[in-house]
Scaffold this motif. Structure first.
Motif, PDB file in Angstrom:
ATOM      1  N   MET A   1       0.817  -1.214   0.000  1.00 23.82           N
ATOM      2  CA  MET A   1       0.000   0.000   0.000  1.00 23.82           C
ATOM      3  C   MET A   1       0.848   1.261   0.000  1.00 23.82           C
ATOM      4  SD  MET A   1      -3.436  -0.700   2.261  1.00 23.82           S
ATOM      5  CE  MET A   1      -2.601  -0.531   3.839  1.00 23.82           C
ATOM      6  N   ASN A   2       2.069   1.186   0.512  1.00 20.57           N
ATOM      7  CA  ASN A   2       2.916   2.381   0.574  1.00 20.57           C
ATOM      8  C   ASN A   2       3.660   2.663  -0.722  1.00 20.57           C
ATOM      9  OD1 ASN A   2       2.188   3.012   3.177  1.00 20.57           O
ATOM     10  ND2 ASN A   2       3.927   1.992   4.130  1.00 20.57           N
TER      11      ASN A   2
ATOM     12  N   LYS B   1      -4.761   1.978  -0.593  1.00 20.76           N
ATOM     13  CA  LYS B   1      -4.485   2.495   0.739  1.00 20.76           C
ATOM     14  C   LYS B   1      -5.556   3.478   1.179  1.00 20.76           C
ATOM     15  CE  LYS B   1      -0.938   4.830   3.492  1.00 20.76           C
ATOM     16  NZ  LYS B   1       0.438   5.394   3.490  1.00 20.76           N
TER      17      LYS B   1
END
Length: 470
Positions: A287-288, A295
């Motif tokens: 997600m980052n 996210k």
């Protein structure tokens, strides 16, 4: 590539794994810790995408693409067909999409595959006469994989069944054959065969398989369940494999995490969503990454930022729509996310009166009319109120005390004064009483219309409202 683009797994997409090796002949898979490099030559045949699921994904995208997009997708499809000599699959595409039949290409591919199969048949006979059972089994697997690779569905089924039913074959190799047969069924989305084959592979693995095959079979089953709209069961299986994912023959790790987040948003409670998804190191690592579209979807629903959550739904909608497993159920998935937002929003308040917000039109339509979120909206006044058989949110409305009054209209209890289902809609402040909301297209509308369909007509932000706290 896009999470739902169906691209083959890259070398650094596996989760952290230390020195794992498996597969016949001692080759197996070697994955470095922290998702390190994994050389292509170490991938044994059972880990390669046979058949090429990327080609099936491209065909699905082509089916719903605009004319401008189809030219590029067709070129990609033809390139994949020529690379793997997929003559039967090309014949299927030609019939399915009404392409002009390229007899020269079909003949060339058929001759090449026939020559390859003839050589393998010679090797099989030599192995039966002069070698042992292992060499015979390797030759049988090689023939089955050729049929699977080129898109000869029935021939592949028969070849793998011959391996499964053969005597003096280890249980592990029978599981491998059943799993490869299941991949053929997943490639074609053959619903009559795929779940039966996966369940058969699970039974064989229980008799004499191993931990890795068991975990990979969970991903197989989860993908099949998602394609059948059994989202909750699929979400549980996806979540079980987050820390042990090695099933690169089905999807990349990034795409797998996309499935994990989308399905579990609809299945987990807020505390479990935080514990099992938002705080998972494996999920966080994906997600980052720059450009991650999941996210915002996961964090905003947990943090009750409903305006941002609806915008995130708009952003993730094309990805769900473009996925061959989730795309056919995009209307259902988006509606369930809306119901989740309505229920979670209403649960915290005794009464809510809608007020002009950042968006002038919110379509609660069938969600509230059916009592899914436990409340209804009074036509022309934007008042959330109890209606129909409640679930979670309705309890909060039912337990409400004195109605909050504004402009002479408050949130009332049910009974004769309850809003009629036909009156349940939310209107913006553009004119007195609010403009009438447009009707959603029919659920069976073509996928081209979905990007301009009900999701874009509902809110891209939750309305500001007058709240009465519990």
């Amino acid at each position: 590539p896009h999470p739902s683009g169906g691209a083959r797994a890259s070398r650094d997409e596996l989760p952290a794994r230390a020195g794992r090796q498996r597969g016949r002949g001692g080759g197996g898979v070697a994955a470095a810790a922290n998702g390190g490099a994994m050389d292509e030559e170490f991938l044994d045949e059972e880990h390669k995408q046979i058949p090429n699921l990327e080609a099936a994904q491209l065909a699905y995208r082509y089916d719903g693409a605009s004319e401008a997009e189809r030219a590029a997708l067709k070129q990609q499809l033809l390139a994949a067909v020529e690379e793997d000599k997929m003559g039967p699959f090309l014949d299927h595409l030609t019939t399915r999409f009404g392409w002009e039949r390229d007899e020269a290409l079909l003949t060339s591919l058929a001759e090449s595959v026939a020559s390859e199969l003839a050589d393998l048949e010679v090797q099989l006979k030599e192995a039966e006469e002069n070698a042992g059972d292992t060499e015979v089994l390797d030759a049988m697997f090689a023939k089955a994989r050729v049929h699977a690779r080129v898109g000869a569905k029935q021939e592949a089924y028969d070849a793998y069944d011959a391996i499964i039913n053969k005597e003096k074959v280890s249980m592990g190799r029978k599981v491998d054959a059943a799993m490869e047969k299941a991949r053929v069924a997943i490639f074609w989305l053959d619903q009559d065969c795929v779940m039966e084959t996966v369940q058969h592979a699970k039974r064989l693995n229980d008799e004499g398989g191993d931990w890795d095959r068991r975990n990979r079979l969970k991903v197989y089953e989860a993908v099949v369940l998602a394609s059948q709209r059994n989202i909750r069961a699929a979400a549980e299986l996806f979540l079980d494999c987050v820390q042990t994912f090695t099933c690169v023959e089905i999807c990349s790790y990034e795409q797998f995490i996309f499935y994990v987040v989308v399905t579990n948003i609809m299945s987990l409670s807020r505390p479990d969503l935080k514990k099992k998804v938002l705080q998972s190191p494996q999920v966080i690592s994906v997600m980052n990454r720059n450009g991650s579209i999941i996210k915002e979807l996961a964090t905003t629903v947990y943090e009750c930022e409903y305006g941002r959550f609806f915008r995130a739904m708009l952003a993730v909608h094309p990805s769900i729509l473009g996925d061959r497993y989730l795309g056919p159920h995009v209307l259902y998935i988006i509606k369930e996310m809306r119901v989740l937002a309505y229920s979670q929003f209403l649960e915290a308040y005794q009464s809510v009166r809608g007020a002009p917000g950042p968006v002038t039109r919110l379509r609660a339509d069938d969600d509230l009319r059916a009592g899914r979120a436990g409340a209804a909206v009074l036509h022309g006044h934007g008042v959330w109120r109890e209606h129909g058989l409640p679930r979670r949110g309705a309890g909060a409305v039912r337990r409400g005390g004195a109605p909050h009054r504004q402009g002479g209209q408050g949130v009332r209890r049910g009974g004769d004064d309850a809003a009629h289902p036909e009156d349940c809609a939310v209107h913006g402040p553009d004119e007195e009483g609010g403009p009438a909301a447009q009707q959603d297209p029919a659920p069976g509308a073509h996928r081209e219309r979905l990007s301009r369909g009900p999701l874009h007509k509902m809110a891209v932000g939750a309305p500001r409202a007058v709240f009465t706290k519990k």
